[in-house]
Design a protein around this motif. Sequence first.
Motif: not given
Length: 65
Positions: A11-14, A23-30, A37-45, A51-55
């Motif tokens: 899991l790569v979390l940038r 929440d003042g940030f953006r995250a890219r999740i691979i 490899r799944e398609r990268p997703t993004a989150a800002s909360e 939830l992405a890490v847990r899944a």
Amino acid sequence: METPSTRSGVLVLRVWWEDGSPDGFRARIIRIVDGERERPTAASETADVLLAVRAWLDELLEQNG
């Protein structure tokens, strides 16, 4: 004796600071499980990142995977 699982995952979390995000940030999740490899997703909360890490972890640790 049980045969050990050969499952593996990465899991790569940038994360970077970004004004205007809830929440003042953006995250890219691979997510990668068993070399797929799944398609990268993004989150800002924070809740969405958690939830992405847990899944990813749930998928990796599935007994019947």
